[in-house]
Design a protein around this motif. Structure first.
Motif, mmCIF file in Angstrom:
data_model
loop_
_atom_site.group_PDB
_atom_site.id
_atom_site.type_symbol
_atom_site.label_atom_id
_atom_site.label_comp_id
_atom_site.label_asym_id
_atom_site.label_seq_id
_atom_site.Cartn_x
_atom_site.Cartn_y
_atom_site.Cartn_z
ATOM 1 N N VAL A 341 0.929 -1.308 -0.171
ATOM 2 C CA VAL A 341 -0.041 -0.096 0.402
ATOM 3 C C VAL A 341 0.845 1.574 -0.100
ATOM 4 C CG1 VAL A 341 -1.658 1.335 1.225
ATOM 5 C CG2 VAL A 341 -1.896 -1.394 1.615
ATOM 6 N N GLY A 342 0.739 1.811 -1.079
ATOM 7 C CA GLY A 342 1.008 3.264 -1.367
ATOM 8 C C GLY A 342 0.681 4.490 -0.740
ATOM 9 N N VAL A 343 1.353 5.232 0.345
ATOM 10 C CA VAL A 343 0.583 6.188 1.183
ATOM 11 C C VAL A 343 0.625 7.352 0.557
ATOM 12 C CG1 VAL A 343 -0.301 7.092 3.830
ATOM 13 C CG2 VAL A 343 0.188 4.280 3.220
ATOM 14 N N SER A 344 0.450 8.003 -0.510
ATOM 15 C CA SER A 344 0.641 9.415 -0.432
ATOM 16 C C SER A 344 -0.552 10.337 -0.698
ATOM 17 C CB SER A 344 1.234 9.560 -1.792
ATOM 18 O OG SER A 344 2.223 10.191 -2.620
ATOM 19 N N GLN A 345 -0.354 11.145 -0.338
ATOM 20 C CA GLN A 345 -1.123 12.968 -0.434
ATOM 21 C C GLN A 345 -1.423 12.833 -1.423
ATOM 22 O OE1 GLN A 345 -2.814 15.657 -1.299
ATOM 23 N NE2 GLN A 345 -0.373 15.898 -1.201
ATOM 24 N N SER A 346 -0.323 12.849 -2.587
ATOM 25 C CA SER A 346 -0.502 14.064 -4.012
ATOM 26 C C SER A 346 -0.354 13.159 -4.513
ATOM 27 C CB SER A 346 0.823 14.834 -4.206
ATOM 28 O OG SER A 346 2.050 13.880 -4.040
ATOM 29 N N GLY A 347 0.127 11.419 -4.578
ATOM 30 C CA GLY A 347 0.117 10.203 -5.732
ATOM 31 C C GLY A 347 1.177 10.335 -6.724
ATOM 32 N N GLU A 348 2.018 11.268 -5.534
ATOM 33 C CA GLU A 348 3.817 11.594 -6.912
ATOM 34 C C GLU A 348 4.600 11.382 -6.058
ATOM 35 O OE1 GLU A 348 2.740 12.310 -10.000
ATOM 36 O OE2 GLU A 348 0.373 12.730 -10.707
#
Length: 598
Positions: A341-348
């Motif tokens: 699971v990649g946790v990232s606000q921006s998705g970038e």
């Protein structure tokens, strides 16, 4: 968060202007929309549940909807489900008064009981509807429209932004208390909105209303006054149309605005996913995913959310571990049985993208937990779960961290074998209102003021409150530039205690009255013995208050959501500390909103 638009002086373009403004407010999240116009035919109200296109369709099907002034609204449901009846604007018994409202009227039930006893008939489940009926009462007592509106507002408790129109009156009447409103000033026309984008195509001159202020918009222009009716001289500001320079809704900083947007953001995260009556959580975007183990990869604030999520999953029997994304990508290949699971606000975030790409190359299934639709991570991962927090401009993440914590609670319920935990579901449903309670009642500004000259700030917590300590320290250092550290409370005596002095306040999160709370109180006593100021972030269930110099209250709730609420208090402390130090809060030095380099 609901959206308001209003205008006077737009002539035959009034309806078009209102609908255009509503379209610019769609980003705030909503489930119904409506308009009210005053013209020669009196007051006309059209409203529909659903998206703005439903309202447009209704307007197209009707003939003669027009007026020379009016208001519009996009509603996010609080009191009552999203139905035509619950959509704004709301009217009185005569149909001559129309009101739109953002916020919550806390004493609406007693007012409604009183009005119903007096013979008023209500058509909706909302708290808002008491307002037009109160205005109606004033009009029947012989008051003019403005006086009747002021009298109605004086009866209200809670947070609200209100706009009212009355048949036969040539004005839009406005009041603000703890909910943003801004005026747009143009030659011959005046606008009203929750946020600048609603009218920014028409004017770049604005007036921000403050709490306790009223405004009257009519053909002669605009006037702002206080509760006594005395005119307040307001400055007209010119705004730039760069997205990063607009949309503060009257708040001094985007960060403060986004902290206050958390109740709305959390409702959006939960909407359609939690069935409290059925005791179920559904994440349709994940299908029937049943991972054997979960690896959460992230950086910065998102890493703290990942640590929190890993603890939730472990507690429910799902093997889980949080990794710094930049370490995971260079570690031995992940187990292909793990859901990554990649946790990232921006998705970038470059580090996190690298980690999820590495996982995919080795055959692992991936999930993006992000706020940004169409982001690289959302496109590349096998699955995506959006936290639905809405745009976040402040560099220091606030509402997106709360959104990540909430979404990870949902993921845990879905990934855990067996039925969902009803106690957790109930706490999640109460989370937005609990968050609003903190925002309404927090004494964080006072605490920040009294501890402003500290040498450093320490944050401690156990279990789910350990990542809260990490995040509290990160926010403090990000925007205040003061030294701050977060520790697992049990580690304090293994080294960090050497740094504790009478000028290093310790923020301790203590919820409940179980073993973890008692052990953390023991750590509090350790620092108290060394003259360190103690700030207890607590629900008051334990006796930690007796050892604390300052207390930041959180509602009594499930430990899983208490950790989300504790973080809100720490966000406010960091914000007010930075504000009093004169820091660049929205754009802290050396930091960027989306980190796209490794």
């Amino acid at each position: 968060m609901c959206g308001i638009i209003g205008c006077v002086g737009c002539g035959d373009q009034t309806l078009t202007t209102l609908v255009h403004g509503l379209s610019k407010l769609e980003y705030r999240g909503y489930d119904s929309a409506g308009v009210a116009l005053v013209g020669d035919d009196g007051l006309q109200v059209v409203k529909k549940a659903g998206e703005l296109d439903s309202l447009r369709g209704e307007l197209d099907a009707l003939e003669g909807v027009s007026g020379t002034l009016g208001v519009g609204h996009t509603r996010w449901s609080t009191h009552g489900p999203p139905t035509d009846e619950n959509a704004h604007p709301h009217q009185d018994c005569t149909g001559d008064v129309g009101v739109v409202h953002n916020g919550i009227i806390e004493n609406y039930q007693s007012l409604r009981d009183e009005l119903e006893s007096a013979g008023h008939t209500f058509e909706s489940d909302t708290d808002t509807e008491v307002v037009p009926h109160l205005v109606e009462e004033g009009l029947e007592d012989g008051l003019d429209a403005e006086a009747a509106f002021r009298e109605a507002v004086s009866r209200l408790d809670g947070a609200f932004a209100l706009a009212c129109v009355v048949a036969g009156s040539d004005a839009v009447l406005v009041a603000r208390n703890d909910s943003p409103l801004v005026l747009g000033i143009d030659d011959g026309a005046t606008y009203l909105a929750s946020d600048v984008p609603a009218f920014r195509e028409f004017t770049d001159r604005v007036v921000y209303l403050d709490d306790g202020e009223f405004a009257r918009l009519d053909a002669d222009g605009w006037r702002v006054s206080d509760v006594k009716g005395e005119t307040i001289e307001k400055s007209v500001e010119t705004v730039e149309w760069d997205a990063e320079d607009t949309g503060k809704s009257g708040y001094d900083h985007f960060m403060l605005k986004e902290i206050h947007e958390q109740p709305r953001a959390l409702r959006q995260c939960l909407q359609g996913r939690v069935d409290e009556l059925g005791g179920t959580v559904t994440l349709e975007e994940l299908g029937d995913l049943e991972p054997d183990r979960i690896h959460l990869v992230a950086a910065g604030t998102s890493y703290h959310a990942a640590v929190y999520g890993s603890q939730l999953l472990q507690a429910d029997g799902v093997p889980a571990q949080a990794f710094f994304a930049h370490e995971y990508a260079s570690s031995p290949p992940p187990d292909t049985d793990a859901l990554v699971v990649g946790v990232s606000q921006s998705g970038e975030t470059a580090d996190t993208l690298s980690a999820t790409r590495t996982a995919r190359r080795h055959g692992a299934e991936t999930l993006a937990l992000t706020n940004t639709v169409g982001s690289t991570m959302a496109r590349e991962c096998d699955h995506v779960c959006y936290i639905r927090s809405g745009p976040e401009i402040g560099v220091a993440a606030t509402k997106t961290f709360a959104g990540q914590q909430t979404a990870l609670n949902l993921l845990t319920q879905v990934a855990t074998p067996g039925p969902s935990d009803r106690d957790v579901i109930e706490a999640l449903r109460e989370l937005p209102s609990d968050t609003q309670e903190i925002l309404d009642e927090s004494n964080a500004e006072t605490v920040a003021e009294e501890l402003l000259d500290s040498d450093a700030y320490f944050f401690i917590g156990r279990a789910l409150n350990y990542p809260v300590a990490l995040e509290g320290a990160l926010k403090m250092k990000e925007i205040t530039y003061k030294h701050a550290e977060g520790f697992a409370a049990g580690e304090l005596k293994h080294g960090p205690l050497a740094l504790v002095t009478g000028n290093t306040p310790v923020f301790a999160t203590v919820v409940g009255d179980g073993e973890l709370a008692r052990k953390t109180i023991g750590n509090v006593k350790e620092v108290e013995a060394r003259d360190a100021p103690v700030v207890a972030v607590t629900d008051g269930v334990s006796d930690v208050k007796r050892y604390a110099d300052h207390v930041l209250e959180v509602p009594d709730t499930h430990p899983r959501t208490a950790a989300i609420l504790a973080n809100v208090q720490l966000q406010l402390v960091s914000y007010y500390t930075a504000a009093k130090l004169g820091r660049s809060i929205d754009k802290p030095r050396n930091l960027a909103k989306s980190v796209t380099v490794e």
